[in-house]
Design a protein around this motif. Structure first.
Motif, PDB file in Angstrom:
ATOM      1  N   TYR A 147      46.910  47.101  32.988  1.00 36.89           N
ATOM      2  CA  TYR A 147      47.789  45.945  32.381  1.00 36.89           C
ATOM      3  C   TYR A 147      48.171  44.909  33.439  1.00 36.89           C
ATOM      4  N   SER A 148      47.669  43.804  33.150  1.00 31.15           N
ATOM      5  CA  SER A 148      47.951  42.628  34.242  1.00 31.15           C
ATOM      6  C   SER A 148      48.504  41.443  33.766  1.00 31.15           C
ATOM      7  N   GLY A 149      48.611  41.130  32.520  1.00 30.62           N
ATOM      8  CA  GLY A 149      49.298  39.920  32.022  1.00 30.62           C
ATOM      9  C   GLY A 149      50.523  39.394  32.200  1.00 30.62           C
ATOM     10  N   GLY A 150      50.851  38.492  32.073  1.00 30.11           N
ATOM     11  CA  GLY A 150      52.316  37.843  32.189  1.00 30.11           C
ATOM     12  C   GLY A 150      52.530  38.042  33.426  1.00 30.11           C
ATOM     13  N   ASP A 151      53.736  38.898  33.689  1.00 37.35           N
ATOM     14  CA  ASP A 151      54.465  38.964  35.157  1.00 37.35           C
ATOM     15  C   ASP A 151      53.892  40.231  35.810  1.00 37.35           C
ATOM     16  N   SER A 152      53.141  40.951  35.281  1.00 35.20           N
ATOM     17  CA  SER A 152      52.859  42.369  35.731  1.00 35.20           C
ATOM     18  C   SER A 152      51.511  42.272  36.413  1.00 35.20           C
ATOM     19  N   GLY A 153      51.427  42.352  37.653  1.00 38.58           N
ATOM     20  CA  GLY A 153      50.360  43.061  38.332  1.00 38.58           C
ATOM     21  C   GLY A 153      48.951  42.501  38.469  1.00 38.58           C
ATOM     22  N   TYR A 154      48.516  41.102  38.733  1.00 41.56           N
ATOM     23  CA  TYR A 154      47.339  40.748  38.927  1.00 41.56           C
ATOM     24  C   TYR A 154      46.999  41.003  40.212  1.00 41.56           C
ATOM     25  N   GLU A 155      47.682  41.052  41.274  1.00 37.27           N
ATOM     26  CA  GLU A 155      47.629  41.886  42.641  1.00 37.27           C
ATOM     27  C   GLU A 155      47.004  43.358  42.397  1.00 37.27           C
ATOM     28  N   GLU A 156      47.936  44.003  41.643  1.00 39.34           N
ATOM     29  CA  GLU A 156      47.674  45.278  41.576  1.00 39.34           C
ATOM     30  C   GLU A 156      46.220  45.522  40.780  1.00 39.34           C
ATOM     31  N   LYS A 157      45.964  44.724  39.930  1.00 33.92           N
ATOM     32  CA  LYS A 157      44.636  45.084  39.128  1.00 33.92           C
ATOM     33  C   LYS A 157      43.539  44.682  40.124  1.00 33.92           C
ATOM     34  N   ASP A 158      43.532  43.574  40.920  1.00 33.55           N
ATOM     35  CA  ASP A 158      42.686  43.167  41.776  1.00 33.55           C
ATOM     36  C   ASP A 158      42.484  44.009  42.759  1.00 33.55           C
ATOM     37  N   GLY A 159      43.429  44.589  43.456  1.00 38.46           N
ATOM     38  CA  GLY A 159      43.707  45.741  44.536  1.00 38.46           C
ATOM     39  C   GLY A 159      42.736  47.092  43.924  1.00 38.46           C
ATOM     40  N   VAL A 160      43.403  47.438  42.507  1.00 36.30           N
ATOM     41  CA  VAL A 160      42.817  48.678  42.165  1.00 36.30           C
ATOM     42  C   VAL A 160      41.151  48.617  42.011  1.00 36.30           C
ATOM     43  N   LEU A 161      40.953  47.399  41.333  1.00 40.17           N
ATOM     44  CA  LEU A 161      39.325  47.218  41.119  1.00 40.17           C
ATOM     45  C   LEU A 161      38.614  47.061  42.163  1.00 40.17           C
ATOM     46  N   ALA A 162      38.980  46.614  43.505  1.00 38.17           N
ATOM     47  CA  ALA A 162      38.333  46.531  44.576  1.00 38.17           C
ATOM     48  C   ALA A 162      38.133  47.795  45.113  1.00 38.17           C
ATOM     49  N   TYR A 163      39.390  48.809  44.946  1.00 36.29           N
ATOM     50  CA  TYR A 163      39.161  50.103  45.509  1.00 36.29           C
ATOM     51  C   TYR A 163      38.191  50.996  44.896  1.00 36.29           C
ATOM     52  N   LEU A 164      38.301  50.842  43.544  1.00 34.67           N
ATOM     53  CA  LEU A 164      37.384  51.761  42.713  1.00 34.67           C
ATOM     54  C   LEU A 164      35.842  51.238  43.114  1.00 34.67           C
ATOM     55  N   ARG A 165      35.678  50.034  43.655  1.00 35.70           N
ATOM     56  CA  ARG A 165      34.266  49.736  43.858  1.00 35.70           C
ATOM     57  C   ARG A 165      33.780  50.581  45.240  1.00 35.70           C
ATOM     58  N   THR A 166      34.746  51.037  46.014  1.00 38.18           N
ATOM     59  CA  THR A 166      34.300  51.834  47.060  1.00 38.18           C
ATOM     60  C   THR A 166      34.156  53.082  46.893  1.00 38.18           C
ATOM     61  N   LEU A 167      34.419  53.765  45.720  1.00 41.88           N
ATOM     62  CA  LEU A 167      34.349  55.130  45.647  1.00 41.88           C
ATOM     63  C   LEU A 167      32.897  55.576  45.861  1.00 41.88           C
ATOM     64  N   ASP A 168      32.610  56.622  46.560  1.00 43.90           N
ATOM     65  CA  ASP A 168      31.330  57.236  46.851  1.00 43.90           C
ATOM     66  C   ASP A 168      30.725  57.523  45.468  1.00 43.90           C
ATOM     67  N   SER A 169      29.850  56.857  45.160  1.00 46.72           N
ATOM     68  CA  SER A 169      28.929  56.936  43.749  1.00 46.72           C
ATOM     69  C   SER A 169      28.382  58.436  43.791  1.00 46.72           C
ATOM     70  N   GLN A 170      28.026  59.325  44.893  1.00 50.21           N
ATOM     71  CA  GLN A 170      27.686  60.582  44.737  1.00 50.21           C
ATOM     72  C   GLN A 170      28.848  61.777  44.357  1.00 50.21           C
ATOM     73  N   ARG A 171      30.049  61.092  44.538  1.00 50.10           N
ATOM     74  CA  ARG A 171      31.286  62.104  44.247  1.00 50.10           C
ATOM     75  C   ARG A 171      31.829  61.638  43.004  1.00 50.10           C
TER      76      ARG A 171
END
Length: 187
Positions: free
Chosen positions: A139-163
């Protein structure tokens, strides 16, 4: 699937994944709706560990579980999700669920943050057994977490696709920053 709310979408996949006797984690218990579903799916022989940093979340969840009459197969912790690895062994968990943002009806200043959520996701990925599932409702709307959304989604892109298989979906035609559902399967 009759209900198109993000939590119902995730529950659909949990029902495919979780078996009686499994160990599951609700990393952000909030008002206990997801904890209740996990307790029902794991049954008397299963175990659910649920975490939240707010005592009011534990009280609401405890009351919800009592009213629902679920098996007493749960442990509720007033601790951050970054401590879940102290309660489960690596490779032992069938399903881990996160709702990122703030407690509905709660103090918006006590929302999840990118740094601690990424740390907890990393821990959770180690705790998942092969074939295990992690679901994220971001959830990222309103006053919660645009930075969290962007950070988590960026992190998920780095996960090893073999695992890991990461499936990120979105409510494409919904206004006002709808939540983002994500599924991660440990291969």
């Amino acid at each position: 699937m009759k209900n198109y709310q993000i939590t119902e979408w995730c529950h659909h996949f949990w029902r495919e994944q979780i078996r009686p006797g499994d160990l599951c984690i609700d990393a952000t218990m909030g008002n206990g709706k997801d904890t209740q579903v996990l307790c029902e799916l794991t049954g008397k022989g299963g175990k659910v560990l649920a975490f939240d940093i707010q005592e009011c979340a534990l009280q609401a969840t405890r009351e919800r579980l009592r009213r629902a009459g679920v098996p007493e197969n749960y442990e509720l912790y007033c601790r951050s999700h970054v401590h879940m690895d102290e309660y489960a062994k690596e490779g032992s968990v069938s399903c881990i669920v996160f709702n990122l943002g703030y407690l509905p009806g709660g103090d918006h200043s006590k929302a999840t943050r990118a740094e601690s959520s990424i740390e907890a996701i990393e821990q959770g990925l180690r705790l998942l057994k092969k074939g295990g599932l992690m679901s994220l409702c971001i959830y990222s709307g309103g006053d919660s977490g645009y930075e969290e959304k962007d950070g988590v989604l960026a992190y998920l892109r780095t996960l090893d696709s073999q695992r890991y298989l990461v499936i990120c979906s979105e409510y494409y035609n919904r206004p006002n920053h709808p939540p983002i559902p994500v599924l991660i399967v440990r291969l």
